[in-house]
Design a protein around this motif. Structure first.
Motif, short mmCIF file in Angstrom:
data_model
loop_
_atom_site.label_atom_id
_atom_site.label_comp_id
_atom_site.label_asym_id
_atom_site.label_seq_id
_atom_site.Cartn_x
_atom_site.Cartn_y
_atom_site.Cartn_z
N ARG A 59 -39.38 68.21 -25.40
CA ARG A 59 -40.21 67.44 -24.46
C ARG A 59 -39.48 67.25 -23.13
O ARG A 59 -40.04 67.47 -22.05
CB ARG A 59 -40.56 66.09 -25.07
CG ARG A 59 -41.32 65.15 -24.14
CD ARG A 59 -41.50 63.76 -24.74
NE ARG A 59 -40.26 63.12 -25.15
CZ ARG A 59 -39.39 62.51 -24.32
NH1 ARG A 59 -39.63 62.49 -23.03
NH2 ARG A 59 -38.31 61.93 -24.79
N MET A 62 -39.01 70.59 -21.18
CA MET A 62 -40.28 71.01 -20.57
C MET A 62 -40.61 70.14 -19.37
O MET A 62 -41.09 70.65 -18.34
CB MET A 62 -41.43 70.95 -21.60
CG MET A 62 -41.35 72.01 -22.69
SD MET A 62 -41.41 73.71 -22.06
CE MET A 62 -39.68 74.14 -22.04
N ALA A 63 -40.36 68.84 -19.45
CA ALA A 63 -40.63 67.93 -18.33
C ALA A 63 -39.75 68.29 -17.13
O ALA A 63 -40.22 68.30 -15.98
CB ALA A 63 -40.40 66.48 -18.73
N ASP A 65 -38.41 71.26 -16.52
CA ASP A 65 -38.88 72.55 -16.02
C ASP A 65 -40.19 72.40 -15.24
O ASP A 65 -40.34 72.97 -14.16
CB ASP A 65 -39.05 73.51 -17.20
CG ASP A 65 -39.29 74.94 -16.75
OD1 ASP A 65 -38.50 75.44 -15.93
OD2 ASP A 65 -40.29 75.54 -17.21
N ASP A 66 -41.12 71.62 -15.79
CA ASP A 66 -42.41 71.42 -15.12
C ASP A 66 -42.26 70.76 -13.76
O ASP A 66 -43.06 70.99 -12.86
CB ASP A 66 -43.36 70.59 -15.99
CG ASP A 66 -43.86 71.35 -17.22
OD1 ASP A 66 -43.67 72.58 -17.28
OD2 ASP A 66 -44.42 70.69 -18.13
N ALA A 67 -41.22 69.93 -13.61
CA ALA A 67 -40.98 69.24 -12.34
C ALA A 67 -40.21 70.12 -11.36
O ALA A 67 -39.92 69.69 -10.24
CB ALA A 67 -40.21 67.94 -12.59
N GLY A 68 -39.86 71.34 -11.78
CA GLY A 68 -39.11 72.23 -10.91
C GLY A 68 -37.66 71.80 -10.74
O GLY A 68 -37.01 72.15 -9.76
#
Length: 131
Positions: A59, A62-63, A65-68
């Motif tokens: 989790r 992924m958070a 990575d998703d936030a760049g």
């Protein structure tokens, strides 16, 4: 890695709140500066070792990575010993690009240190506290 006093305080508070068990978590960074602390569950629930809960780890990664952002550091605490990587810590160091931050709670005041752990080797790393 540069880190604000507020984010470092979050890590230390997490360590204190989990004592006598070790705490663990991850720090997101951008351009060498910490931007977010992500506490995780220590699946080992032990005062002697930590094990990032696999669901939490997924989790959080992924958070980030998703936030760049990047995984800047993995942190945990040592409740009974100095903040230096144990052999178990070295064996679990699967992210050579990240710092490993350890909060030592054995003494009076928390002692926070950072390391690079690559191919079984341990090197001191700088944790530049801002503010």
């Amino acid at each position: 890695m540069r880190i604000s006093r507020a984010l470092l305080d979050e890590i230390v508070e997490h360590a204190r709140s989990e004592a006598p068990n070790e705490c663990c978590g991850m720090v997101a960074s951008e351009d060498g500066r910490a931007v977010a602390v992500h506490p995780a569950v220590n699946a080992a629930a032990s005062p002697l070792r930590y094990e990032l809960d696999p669901q939490d780890q997924y989790r959080i990664e992924m958070a980030i990575d998703d936030a760049g952002q990047e995984l800047g550091a993995i942190y945990h605490s040592h409740t009974r010993s100095e903040p230096y990587p144990s052999q178990t810590d070295v064996n679990l160091a699967f992210h050579p690009h990240a710092l490993y931050v350890i909060v030592g709670l054995a003494g009076g005041d928390p002692d926070v240190r950072a390391y690079r752990i690559v191919d079984g080797g341990i090197e001191d790393a700088e944790l530049e506290v801002e503010g």
